[in-house]
Enzyme design. Structure first.
Site, PDB file in Angstrom:
ATOM      1  N   HIS A 122      -0.051  13.764   3.854  1.00  0.00           N
ATOM      2  CA  HIS A 122      -0.625  14.290   2.613  1.00  0.00           C
ATOM      3  C   HIS A 122      -1.895  15.032   3.027  1.00  0.00           C
ATOM      4  O   HIS A 122      -2.546  14.652   4.005  1.00  0.00           O
ATOM      5  CB  HIS A 122      -0.954  13.096   1.712  1.00  0.00           C
ATOM      6  N   ASP A 199      -2.956   5.175   5.724  1.00  0.00           N
ATOM      7  CA  ASP A 199      -3.026   5.730   4.377  1.00  0.00           C
ATOM      8  C   ASP A 199      -1.966   4.985   3.556  1.00  0.00           C
ATOM      9  O   ASP A 199      -0.773   5.230   3.687  1.00  0.00           O
ATOM     10  CB  ASP A 199      -2.741   7.237   4.457  1.00  0.00           C
ATOM     11  N   GLN A 202       1.007   5.255  -0.879  1.00  0.00           N
ATOM     12  CA  GLN A 202       2.375   5.024  -1.365  1.00  0.00           C
ATOM     13  C   GLN A 202       2.914   3.675  -0.912  1.00  0.00           C
ATOM     14  O   GLN A 202       4.022   3.284  -1.313  1.00  0.00           O
ATOM     15  CB  GLN A 202       3.315   6.124  -0.848  1.00  0.00           C
ATOM     16  N   LYS A 225      -1.775   4.254  -8.394  1.00  0.00           N
ATOM     17  CA  LYS A 225      -0.367   4.261  -7.959  1.00  0.00           C
ATOM     18  C   LYS A 225       0.198   2.847  -7.997  1.00  0.00           C
ATOM     19  O   LYS A 225       1.327   2.590  -7.598  1.00  0.00           O
ATOM     20  CB  LYS A 225      -0.257   4.825  -6.548  1.00  0.00           C
ATOM     21  N   CYS A 363       1.290  18.259  -1.988  1.00  0.00           N
ATOM     22  CA  CYS A 363       0.078  18.164  -1.152  1.00  0.00           C
ATOM     23  C   CYS A 363       0.442  17.975   0.308  1.00  0.00           C
ATOM     24  O   CYS A 363      -0.187  17.190   1.033  1.00  0.00           O
ATOM     25  CB  CYS A 363      -0.841  17.028  -1.612  1.00  0.00           C
TER      26      CYS A 363
HETATM   27  N1  PMP Z   1      -1.968   9.895   0.620  1.00  0.00           N
HETATM   28  C1  PMP Z   1      -0.749   9.850   0.067  1.00  0.00           C
HETATM   29  C2  PMP Z   1       0.440   9.532   0.926  1.00  0.00           C
HETATM   30  C3  PMP Z   1      -0.604  10.078  -1.303  1.00  0.00           C
HETATM   31  O1  PMP Z   1       0.613  10.039  -1.860  1.00  0.00           O
HETATM   32  C4  PMP Z   1      -1.739  10.378  -2.090  1.00  0.00           C
HETATM   33  C5  PMP Z   1      -1.621  10.670  -3.562  1.00  0.00           C
HETATM   34  N2  PMP Z   1      -0.621  11.581  -3.899  1.00  0.00           N
HETATM   35  C6  PMP Z   1      -2.997  10.393  -1.453  1.00  0.00           C
HETATM   36  C7  PMP Z   1      -3.068  10.149  -0.106  1.00  0.00           C
HETATM   37  C8  PMP Z   1      -4.245  10.666  -2.212  1.00  0.00           C
HETATM   38  O2  PMP Z   1      -4.449   9.680  -3.185  1.00  0.00           O
HETATM   39  P1  PMP Z   1      -5.552   9.886  -4.329  1.00  0.00           P
HETATM   40  O3  PMP Z   1      -5.302  11.236  -4.912  1.00  0.00           O
HETATM   41  O4  PMP Z   1      -5.289   8.777  -5.292  1.00  0.00           O
HETATM   42  O5  PMP Z   1      -6.875   9.779  -3.668  1.00  0.00           O
END
Ligand code: PMP
Length: 405
Positions: A122, A199, A202, A225, A363
Site C-alpha cells: 500500500h 503493516d 488488513q 478496518k 493505493c
Molecule cells: N496498509 C494497508 C495494507 C491498507 O489496506 C491500508 C488502508 N487501506 C493502509 C495501510 C492505511 O491505513 P489507514 O488509511 O487507515 O491509515
C-alpha cells in the site's frame, strides 16, 4: 458456537438502509468496515456521560475519562498479545504508525543501509519508506511477487542481507488479499539483525494476531478496518525498541521536564503520544475489539472463506472476468478485471444496484503496473456479508458486463 450471520447483521444499523432503491450490499470492507451498535453506543456514552480531557484533570470526569482511555489500551494489548500495555501507542491509524517508525528510522539510516519492502505495498508503506531512504541516503529494495500475488520467497532470501536495517511489509495485501507468511519472514530478517515492521491494516480484522508469536518489532493497524471508528489506530512496538525511539510529535503530554532551552521526554507510552489524544476513538476501538473477541474466530474465518469460494464459483459465469491475485492463502478479497470494461464503470453500474465495491489502484500504483492492469474492481467480504450479497454482486456484474463489454 454456531455462526449466525443474521444475528450479526442485526447489530449493524447501516445494513438496514437502501442505496438507489435497493437494499445496501456493502462489499467495500477492505476500505473500511461498518460499525456495530455496541461501538456507536460506546462513543455516544463517552460524549454524553464523561467527556473530559485525560491525564491532567483534578476532577471526577477527567478521572473517569482517563480510566476508560487506559482500559482501552489494555484491551488492545490483550487482543494482540502484547507483553505490556505501555507498548501500545495510540495513533490516528496505520499510516501514522508506519510514519512514526520510518521518520525515526530515517534519523538512524545512512548510505549503504537497506530497507526491504515488497511489490505488494500500500502507498502508506511504500512512499513512507521511499522518502525515509531519500532523506537518509539508504537504499530501498523491493521484494518481487509471483503472478499469483504471492511473495517470491526465494528472492526475499536473496535480497535480505546484513545491510538490511528494516523489513517493512504487509500482513495481508489490501489489493489482492494475499496472506503473507510473516512469521517465517520475520524470523529470517531478525536472524540478519534487521528490525521488522508489519503493516497490519488488513491483518487484524480477519483472524488472531499475536505479536509475540510473529516475533516482529512493530505492528501497525487501524481501528476503522476492525469495526471501530476512523481516526484511531495503534502502533505496537517492543518496549526495548520504543523506549529509545526518536520522538515524532512534540508538545504536551509527552514531556518529563521543560525549560526555555530544552526538554526531556516522558516514559512510554506518553513519549510517543503528544497532545490531546482521540479519547472517544480509543474507547470506541476497544468496544469494537471486545465485540469482535466475543465471536468465534475460526467460524468468522470459515464464513469469509465460504463467501470467497462462492464468489470464485460464480465468477466462472461472467465472460471475460479475470481474478487478479489468486494466492492459495488469502482473505475474502476478490480483485478482478472484465475484458473490455473499465473498473470505474463496473463500480458505477453496481452502485446503481445498491452494491458497494471499490475500483482503481487501491493505493498500490506500482503493484497495478507490475500486474499489467490499470486498476481493478475489488469486492471485499466481512463477517456480516451473506451468500445473497455475493449473488447480488454477480447479478449486478452480469448486467454490467452485458452493457459494457
Ligand atoms: N496498509 C494497508 C495494507 C491498507 O489496506 C491500508 C488502508 N487501506 C493502509 C495501510 C492505511 O491505513 P489507514 O488509511 O487507515 O491509515
Amino acid at each position: 458456537m454456531a455462526f449466525d450471520v443474521n444475528h450479526i447483521r442485526e447489530q449493524f444499523p447501516i445494513l438496514k438502509r437502501e442505496v438507489s432503491g435497493n437494499p445496501l450490499v456493502y462489499l467495500d470492507n477492505a476500505a473500511t468496515t461498518q460499525k456495530p451498535q455496541a461501538v456507536i453506543d460506546a462513543i455516544v456514552e463517552f460524549y454524553t456521560q464523561c467527556n473530559s480531557n485525560v491525564h491532567r484533570g483534578a476532577h471526577q470526569l477527567s478521572d473517569e475519562a482517563t480510566r476508560r482511555y487506559e482500559e482501552a489500551r489494555e484491551v488492545v494489548a490483550a487482543f494482540i498479545n502484547a507483553p505490556a500495555k505501555e507498548e501500545v501507542i495510540w495513533t490516528s491509524g496505520t499510516t501514522e504508525g508506519i510514519n512514526i517508525v520510518a521518520k525515526g528510522m530515517a534519523q538512524q539510516l545512512q548510505a549503504g543501509d537497506e530497507v526491504l519492502v515488497t511489490e505488494m505495498e500500500h502507498h502508506a508503506n511504500l512512499v513512507t519508506w521511499q522518502q525515509a531512504c531519500k532523506l537518509s541516503g539508504a537504499t530501498l529494495k523491493v521484494v518481487p511477487i509471483h503472478d499469483t500475488g504471492e511473495l517470491n520467497e526465494q528472492a526475499f532470501t536473496e535480497l535480505l542481507s546484513e545491510r538490511t536495517r528494516i523489513l517493512s511489509m504487509p500482513h495481508v495485501s489490501n489489493a489482492l488479499g494475499t496472506i503473507n507468511p510473516i512469521q517465517s519472514l520475520t524470523a529470517q530478517a531478525k536472524a540478519k539483525g534487521a528490525l521488522v515492521l508489519i503493516d497490519g491494516a488488513q491483518g487484524v480484522a480477519h483472524g488472531d494476531v499475536d505479536v509475540q508469536a510473529i516475533g516482529c518489532d512493530f505492528y501497525a493497524f487501524s481501528g476503522h478496518k476492525l469495526f471501530g471508528p476512523t481516526g484511531i489506530g495503534v502502533l505496537w512496538g517492543r518496549k526495548e525498541v520504543l523506549e529509545n525511539w526518536p520522538v515524532w510529535l512534540t508538545g504536551g503530554e509527552m514531556i518529563e521536564t521543560v525549560t526555555y532551552q530544552d526538554a526531556t521526554w516522558g516514559a512510554l507510552p506518553n513519549r510517543l503520544e503528544a497532545g490531546t489524544p482521540n479519547i472517544a476513538g480509543a474507547i470506541g476501538m476497544a468496544a469494537a475489539i471486545k465485540w469482535f473477541q466475543a465471536l468465534d474466530v475460526d467460524a468468522v474465518k470459515a464464513h469469509e472463506q465460504a463467501l470467497l469460494d462462492y464468489a470464485l464459483e460464480l465468477a466462472k459465469d461472467i465472460p471475460g472476468m479475470r481474478i487478479v491475485g489468486n494466492a492459495p492463502k488469502k482473505i475474502g478479497i476478490l480483485s478482478f478485471v472484465i475484458e473490455g470494461a473499465h473498473p470505474a464503470d463496473i463500480g458505477f453500474l453496481l452502485d446503481r444496484q445498491g452494491v458497494a465495491i471499490r475500483t482503481g489502484d487501491h493505493c498500490a500504483q506500482p503493484l497495478m503496473k507490475r500486474l499489467g492492469v490499470p486498476g481493478t474492481a475489488r469486492a471485499s467480504f466481512s463477517i456480516y456479508n451473506t451468500f445473497e450479497d455475493v449473488e447480488a454482486l454477480f447479478k449486478g456484474l452480469k448486467k454490467a458486463s452485458m452493457m459494457l463489454a
